[in-house]
Design a protein around this motif. Structure first.
Motif, PDB file in Angstrom:
ATOM      1  N   ASP A   1       0.813  -1.225   0.000  1.00  0.00           N
ATOM      2  CA  ASP A   1       0.000   0.000   0.000  1.00  0.00           C
ATOM      3  C   ASP A   1       0.839   1.264   0.000  1.00  0.00           C
ATOM      4  O   ASP A   1       0.392   2.322  -0.456  1.00  0.00           O
ATOM      5  CB  ASP A   1      -0.943   0.009   1.204  1.00  0.00           C
ATOM      6  CG  ASP A   1      -2.061  -1.020   1.086  1.00  0.00           C
ATOM      7  OD1 ASP A   1      -2.295  -1.501  -0.049  1.00  0.00           O
ATOM      8  OD2 ASP A   1      -2.672  -1.346   2.122  1.00  0.00           O
ATOM      9  N   ASN A   2       2.048   1.196   0.544  1.00  0.00           N
ATOM     10  CA  ASN A   2       2.898   2.393   0.610  1.00  0.00           C
ATOM     11  C   ASN A   2       3.949   2.432  -0.500  1.00  0.00           C
ATOM     12  O   ASN A   2       4.908   3.207  -0.423  1.00  0.00           O
ATOM     13  CB  ASN A   2       3.570   2.509   1.980  1.00  0.00           C
ATOM     14  CG  ASN A   2       4.430   1.298   2.327  1.00  0.00           C
ATOM     15  OD1 ASN A   2       4.230   0.208   1.787  1.00  0.00           O
ATOM     16  ND2 ASN A   2       5.383   1.476   3.238  1.00  0.00           N
ATOM     17  N   ILE A   3       3.774   1.594  -1.542  1.00  0.00           N
ATOM     18  CA  ILE A   3       4.643   1.640  -2.722  1.00  0.00           C
ATOM     19  C   ILE A   3       3.877   2.302  -3.857  1.00  0.00           C
ATOM     20  O   ILE A   3       2.776   1.863  -4.227  1.00  0.00           O
ATOM     21  CB  ILE A   3       5.104   0.231  -3.146  1.00  0.00           C
ATOM     22  CG1 ILE A   3       5.984  -0.392  -2.061  1.00  0.00           C
ATOM     23  CG2 ILE A   3       5.867   0.294  -4.468  1.00  0.00           C
ATOM     24  CD1 ILE A   3       6.424  -1.806  -2.377  1.00  0.00           C
ATOM     25  N   TYR A   4       4.444   3.358  -4.407  1.00  0.00           N
ATOM     26  CA  TYR A   4       3.827   4.113  -5.495  1.00  0.00           C
ATOM     27  C   TYR A   4       4.630   3.883  -6.770  1.00  0.00           C
ATOM     28  O   TYR A   4       5.863   3.946  -6.755  1.00  0.00           O
ATOM     29  CB  TYR A   4       3.764   5.599  -5.122  1.00  0.00           C
ATOM     30  CG  TYR A   4       2.917   5.821  -3.892  1.00  0.00           C
ATOM     31  CD1 TYR A   4       1.578   6.135  -3.990  1.00  0.00           C
ATOM     32  CD2 TYR A   4       3.461   5.649  -2.614  1.00  0.00           C
ATOM     33  CE1 TYR A   4       0.785   6.306  -2.859  1.00  0.00           C
ATOM     34  CE2 TYR A   4       2.687   5.806  -1.475  1.00  0.00           C
ATOM     35  CZ  TYR A   4       1.355   6.136  -1.608  1.00  0.00           C
ATOM     36  OH  TYR A   4       0.571   6.283  -0.482  1.00  0.00           O
ATOM     37  N   PHE A   5       3.938   3.606  -7.872  1.00  0.00           N
ATOM     38  CA  PHE A   5       4.571   3.107  -9.087  1.00  0.00           C
ATOM     39  C   PHE A   5       4.420   4.076 -10.253  1.00  0.00           C
ATOM     40  O   PHE A   5       3.332   4.583 -10.519  1.00  0.00           O
ATOM     41  CB  PHE A   5       3.952   1.751  -9.443  1.00  0.00           C
ATOM     42  CG  PHE A   5       4.470   1.140 -10.721  1.00  0.00           C
ATOM     43  CD1 PHE A   5       5.828   0.921 -10.891  1.00  0.00           C
ATOM     44  CD2 PHE A   5       3.598   0.783 -11.733  1.00  0.00           C
ATOM     45  CE1 PHE A   5       6.317   0.343 -12.068  1.00  0.00           C
ATOM     46  CE2 PHE A   5       4.065   0.215 -12.911  1.00  0.00           C
ATOM     47  CZ  PHE A   5       5.421  -0.007 -13.077  1.00  0.00           C
ATOM     48  N   MET A   6       5.544   4.329 -10.961  1.00  0.00           N
ATOM     49  CA  MET A   6       5.552   5.067 -12.217  1.00  0.00           C
ATOM     50  C   MET A   6       6.051   4.111 -13.305  1.00  0.00           C
ATOM     51  O   MET A   6       7.178   3.633 -13.234  1.00  0.00           O
ATOM     52  CB  MET A   6       6.488   6.288 -12.152  1.00  0.00           C
ATOM     53  CG  MET A   6       5.918   7.447 -11.390  1.00  0.00           C
ATOM     54  SD  MET A   6       6.096   7.216  -9.606  1.00  0.00           S
ATOM     55  CE  MET A   6       5.175   8.630  -9.007  1.00  0.00           C
ATOM     56  N   ARG A   7       5.231   3.820 -14.302  1.00  0.00           N
ATOM     57  CA  ARG A   7       5.546   2.781 -15.284  1.00  0.00           C
ATOM     58  C   ARG A   7       6.798   3.098 -16.083  1.00  0.00           C
ATOM     59  O   ARG A   7       7.594   2.215 -16.377  1.00  0.00           O
ATOM     60  CB  ARG A   7       4.354   2.577 -16.223  1.00  0.00           C
ATOM     61  CG  ARG A   7       4.560   1.485 -17.270  1.00  0.00           C
ATOM     62  CD  ARG A   7       3.262   1.155 -17.961  1.00  0.00           C
ATOM     63  NE  ARG A   7       3.469   0.175 -19.016  1.00  0.00           N
ATOM     64  CZ  ARG A   7       3.656   0.483 -20.298  1.00  0.00           C
ATOM     65  NH1 ARG A   7       3.655   1.750 -20.668  1.00  0.00           N
ATOM     66  NH2 ARG A   7       3.838  -0.454 -21.195  1.00  0.00           N
ATOM     67  N   HIS A   8       6.982   4.359 -16.467  1.00  0.00           N
ATOM     68  CA  HIS A   8       8.186   4.753 -17.200  1.00  0.00           C
ATOM     69  C   HIS A   8       8.535   6.172 -16.807  1.00  0.00           C
ATOM     70  O   HIS A   8       7.689   7.063 -16.869  1.00  0.00           O
ATOM     71  CB  HIS A   8       7.961   4.674 -18.715  1.00  0.00           C
ATOM     72  CG  HIS A   8       9.123   5.163 -19.519  1.00  0.00           C
ATOM     73  ND1 HIS A   8      10.370   4.574 -19.448  1.00  0.00           N
ATOM     74  CD2 HIS A   8       9.245   6.187 -20.401  1.00  0.00           C
ATOM     75  CE1 HIS A   8      11.195   5.207 -20.267  1.00  0.00           C
ATOM     76  NE2 HIS A   8      10.535   6.185 -20.850  1.00  0.00           N
ATOM     77  N   VAL A   9       9.767   6.363 -16.393  1.00  0.00           N
ATOM     78  CA  VAL A   9      10.254   7.699 -16.050  1.00  0.00           C
ATOM     79  C   VAL A   9      11.259   8.083 -17.129  1.00  0.00           C
ATOM     80  O   VAL A   9      12.349   7.514 -17.219  1.00  0.00           O
ATOM     81  CB  VAL A   9      10.915   7.732 -14.658  1.00  0.00           C
ATOM     82  CG1 VAL A   9      11.350   9.157 -14.320  1.00  0.00           C
ATOM     83  CG2 VAL A   9       9.950   7.203 -13.597  1.00  0.00           C
TER      84      VAL A   9
END
Length: 360
Positions: free
Chosen positions: A231-239
């Motif tokens: 729940d405390n991991i936030y994901f960006m698919r491509h930076v």
């Protein structure tokens, strides 16, 4: 110098570590007055994710069929040095052409040496290696130093092998104001890889489990649907590379994890390690042989083997983390910039060229 590179890609940073490295190196070479042409096969997966269409300081040649290269071979082979890289789609064809007709030095640059050697040891084919090994090249460059250089000589017949390590272009990776989207206590930027997953679980997922009040940010492509999110991991698919400074600058601390083959062989710093340091973020990293050649543990970088080490790093004071980050950035700008590597490359090419003249 006029330099031609037959490489994997410089036009797309999607899912590979080659493009950003070449962009910085070519910019630095151009700043010193050298001319670089990068020859890249126009494959669909990079065409659809292309984030560079003109090469600052160089010339980008995209081709869809090898016949297009042959039609321009006179211009391409009229160079002081022609470089073929690992994972170049037409590496073997390029090597044959260079051996037959290039007027200048022939160079092979393995940006994936641990993978190359591991596949050879397993008896697996390596598509970008010439069938007769690397003995036909005037110089073999390796992204990995240490024992890997001996293996390139002993197993693949390289006559001259030298390291050309990763680097960072300070023009694209530099301190930047934090951005709320990327903000977190610990960040990790990297494409998904099976051989990194155990370390990622140990050094990122488990600390997130044990510190639910802290924010963990992960950026990168290729992560599977069954990845163990928290729940405390936030994901960006491509930076995208342009967003790396803001991504790193929004973290209190960032994590570096080395591919298993690279860590096992040692002496193989990822470009991401230098990028993070150049952006002024303190780094906690897994350990491997030769790491202290690039950063001083405890002074310029923090090391972690287990979740407790990561949690201890997160507990370090802001002032101490800032001191470590500033020291790492100073080290990178002095020794590990694209400009420094460009000078190393030119010096090696000049030395090999002079040796060849003396031999003849």
């Amino acid at each position: 110098m006029k330099i031609v590179v037959f490489g994997l890609t410089v036009s797309s940073s999607w899912g590979n570590g080659h493009a950003t490295l070449w962009r910085g190196l070519i910019r630095a070479l151009a700043a010193d007055g050298h001319q670089v042409t990068f020859v890249e096969k126009d494959v669909p997966w990079y065409r659809d994710t292309r984030d560079l269409h003109q090469l600052p300081g160089g010339r980008l040649l995209l081709y869809r069929d090898w016949a297009e290269v042959l039609a321009r071979k006179r211009d391409l082979l009229d160079a002081d040095a022609v470089i073929v890289t690992s994972y170049c789609v037409d590496a073997v064809a390029a090597t044959r052409l260079i051996e037959a007709e290039a007027r200048g030095l022939s160079v092979f640059y393995d940006l994936d040496t641990p993978v190359t050697l591991a596949r050879l040891a397993a008896g697996e084919p390596v598509d970008y290696l010439p069938p007769n090994g690397l003995g036909g090249f005037d110089l073999v460059l390796s992204y990995t130093g240490g024992p890997a250089l001996d293996a390139l000589r002993d197993r693949l017949g390289a006559r001259r092998a030298a390291p050309l390590y990763g680097h960072v272009d300070p023009a694209t990776h530099h301190p930047a104001p934090p951005h709320a989207v990327f903000g977190g206590d610990l960040s990790y930027l990297g494409t998904y890889a099976d051989d990194r997953q155990a370390a990622l679980t140990r050094l990122f997922i488990e600390p997130a489990d044990r510190a639910p009040a802290q924010r963990f940010v992960l950026g990168g492509s290729g992560y599977p649907a069954d990845f163990p999110w928290r729940d405390n991991i936030y994901f960006m698919r491509h930076v995208a590379p342009a967003d790396h400074p803001a991504f790193f600058g929004s973290s209190r601390l960032t994590l570096n994890i080395t591919r298993a083959d690279m860590a096992a062989m040692g002496w193989c710093p990822s470009g991401r390690l230098f990028e993070a340091a150049a952006c002024g973020v303190p780094i906690v990293s897994d350990d491997w042989a030769g790491l202290d050649r690039f950063f001083v543990p405890g002074e310029e970088i923090l090391l972690a083997d287990r979740a407790d080490d990561v949690l201890a790093a997160l507990a370090v004071s802001d002032a101490e983390l800032r001191r470590i980050a500033d020291a790492a950035r100073a080290r990178v700008l002095a020794q590990h910039s694209s400009a420094a590597r460009a000078r190393e490359l030119v010096a090696m090419l000049e030395d090999v060229g002079q040796a060849a003249m003396v031999a003849t």
